[in-house]
Design an enzyme around this catalytic site. Sequence first.
Site, mmCIF file in Angstrom:
data_model
loop_
_atom_site.group_PDB
_atom_site.id
_atom_site.type_symbol
_atom_site.label_atom_id
_atom_site.label_comp_id
_atom_site.label_asym_id
_atom_site.label_seq_id
_atom_site.Cartn_x
_atom_site.Cartn_y
_atom_site.Cartn_z
ATOM 1 N N SER A 50 46.130 -5.328 17.850
ATOM 2 C CA SER A 50 45.663 -5.294 16.457
ATOM 3 C C SER A 50 44.172 -5.563 16.322
ATOM 4 O O SER A 50 43.644 -5.580 15.208
ATOM 5 C CB SER A 50 46.443 -6.310 15.621
ATOM 6 O OG SER A 50 46.217 -7.606 16.114
ATOM 7 N N THR B 107 44.637 -9.733 12.176
ATOM 8 C CA THR B 107 43.173 -9.668 12.200
ATOM 9 C C THR B 107 42.660 -10.965 12.793
ATOM 10 O O THR B 107 43.220 -12.015 12.511
ATOM 11 C CB THR B 107 42.642 -9.570 10.749
ATOM 12 O OG1 THR B 107 43.191 -8.415 10.144
ATOM 13 C CG2 THR B 107 41.133 -9.524 10.702
ATOM 14 N N THR C 40 39.131 -6.233 13.530
ATOM 15 C CA THR C 40 40.493 -5.697 13.532
ATOM 16 C C THR C 40 40.485 -4.206 13.881
ATOM 17 O O THR C 40 39.463 -3.525 13.710
ATOM 18 C CB THR C 40 41.134 -5.872 12.138
ATOM 19 O OG1 THR C 40 42.503 -5.460 12.181
ATOM 20 C CG2 THR C 40 40.429 -5.037 11.081
ATOM 21 N N ARG D 243 41.077 5.214 6.688
ATOM 22 C CA ARG D 243 41.441 4.015 5.922
ATOM 23 C C ARG D 243 40.633 2.812 6.443
ATOM 24 O O ARG D 243 40.509 2.590 7.645
ATOM 25 C CB ARG D 243 42.939 3.736 6.076
ATOM 26 C CG ARG D 243 43.437 2.478 5.345
ATOM 27 C CD ARG D 243 43.489 1.260 6.238
ATOM 28 N NE ARG D 243 44.050 0.092 5.556
ATOM 29 C CZ ARG D 243 44.003 -1.144 6.032
ATOM 30 N NH1 ARG D 243 43.429 -1.396 7.182
ATOM 31 N NH2 ARG D 243 44.534 -2.150 5.363
ATOM 32 N N GLY E 134 40.256 -1.420 5.793
ATOM 33 C CA GLY E 134 40.865 -2.587 5.141
ATOM 34 C C GLY E 134 39.811 -3.582 4.661
ATOM 35 O O GLY E 134 38.655 -3.230 4.403
ATOM 36 N N THR F 170 43.658 -12.428 6.539
ATOM 37 C CA THR F 170 44.442 -11.559 7.404
ATOM 38 C C THR F 170 45.590 -11.002 6.571
ATOM 39 O O THR F 170 45.944 -11.564 5.536
ATOM 40 C CB THR F 170 44.960 -12.339 8.628
ATOM 41 O OG1 THR F 170 45.657 -11.451 9.498
ATOM 42 C CG2 THR F 170 45.882 -13.480 8.220
ATOM 43 N N GLY F 171 46.138 -9.900 7.020
ATOM 44 C CA GLY F 171 47.244 -9.315 6.275
ATOM 45 C C GLY F 171 46.864 -7.989 5.660
ATOM 46 O O GLY F 171 45.944 -7.311 6.126
HETATM 47 N N1 GLY Z 1 43.428 -7.223 7.238
HETATM 48 C C1 GLY Z 1 42.999 -6.133 7.992
HETATM 49 C C2 GLY Z 1 43.327 -4.830 7.440
HETATM 50 O O1 GLY Z 1 44.053 -4.715 6.462
HETATM 51 O O2 GLY Z 1 42.860 -3.857 7.983
#
Ligand code: GLY
Length: 342
Positions: free
Chosen positions: A82, A202, A220, A230, A232, A253-254
């Site tokens: 990840s 992350t 991440t 995409r 984040g 994170t998340g």
């Molecule tokens: N928290 C990292 C992401 O959504 O890419």
Amino acid sequence: MTDRRRFLAASVAALASGAMSGNASAASAAGLGKKRPRIVSTWDFGVAANQAAWQILAKGGSVLDAVEAGARVPEADPKNHSVGRAGYPDRDGRLTLDASIMDGNGDCGAVAALEHIAHPISVARRVMEKTPHVLLVGDGALQFAVEQGFPKEELLAPESEQAWHEWLKKSEYKPSANSENKTYGTQAQPAGKPGGANNHDTLGLLAVDAQGRLAGACTTSGMAWKLHGRVGDSPIIGAGLYVDNEVGAATSTGVGEEVIRTAGSFLVVELMRQGHSPQEACRYAVQRIVRKRMKTAKDLQVGFLALSRSGEIGAYAIQKGFSYAVCDARKQDALYQSASSL
Ligand code: GLY
């Protein structure tokens, strides 16, 4: 009410609620000893990241050098799917990396959707130090990284490619972030479990030195099997990372989309500025997401981690299972579970 009176009222409220909530457990988890210098980071793999950062901070080195060194550890880990070079790719099989770095004076840099470069955190730092910009994305970020001397590599790891081929068999587009990180740590995630729990974490790492200077790093590979392009929260200053020497630092994170919607890390730091403890600030930020996104929150994970300039820690997540690592002079490999909302 004047600003000062409002601040004092908030401080009293924070103290009162902290005494009865997770604040007390966070304080005891972090130990009652000397709180600076201190490093905190997300997830089990934060332990190794903290230790690398500690090598620098314990010798009185720069807090920015420390957070960069820490973030490079999971970025290089061949078992970490990840973050960094062994991350899972997007739905087109392309590994795109996001990272940001920030110090407590407001200097910051970030890269998003960066391909072929193993250490996006170091490119983010170059963006901060060598350009007048904050964020470079995609081809432009790659071009800049190559110009700066970073080696261009084919990064997709065999295990990650295999997991992507497994995912392609059904190609179910259900990106979701890690919600139960019981087993993942730095272990390889079993291939063929795409799109569900355990597919995404992350590394967010925050540090404060002995003088109270702060810095943070966030890195991440983003959601596995995401749409190409995409991005984040991690490379978005104020969402995945925010640092202010006057107050403290926060990272997340998340599911990044939910963090971006609430400018999550900025929110946590601003709550701390108003007098809330790091623990209260993380809890309020999580609860805001839960309240506003009632229908989806039960199925997703967002966690916040915060560090005040005095070295106090806060951590809170929607779901159980969000671990965070703490490193200071007393102990360099401490790992805790955050409080959670559901
Ligand atoms: N928290 C990292 C992401 O959504 O890419």
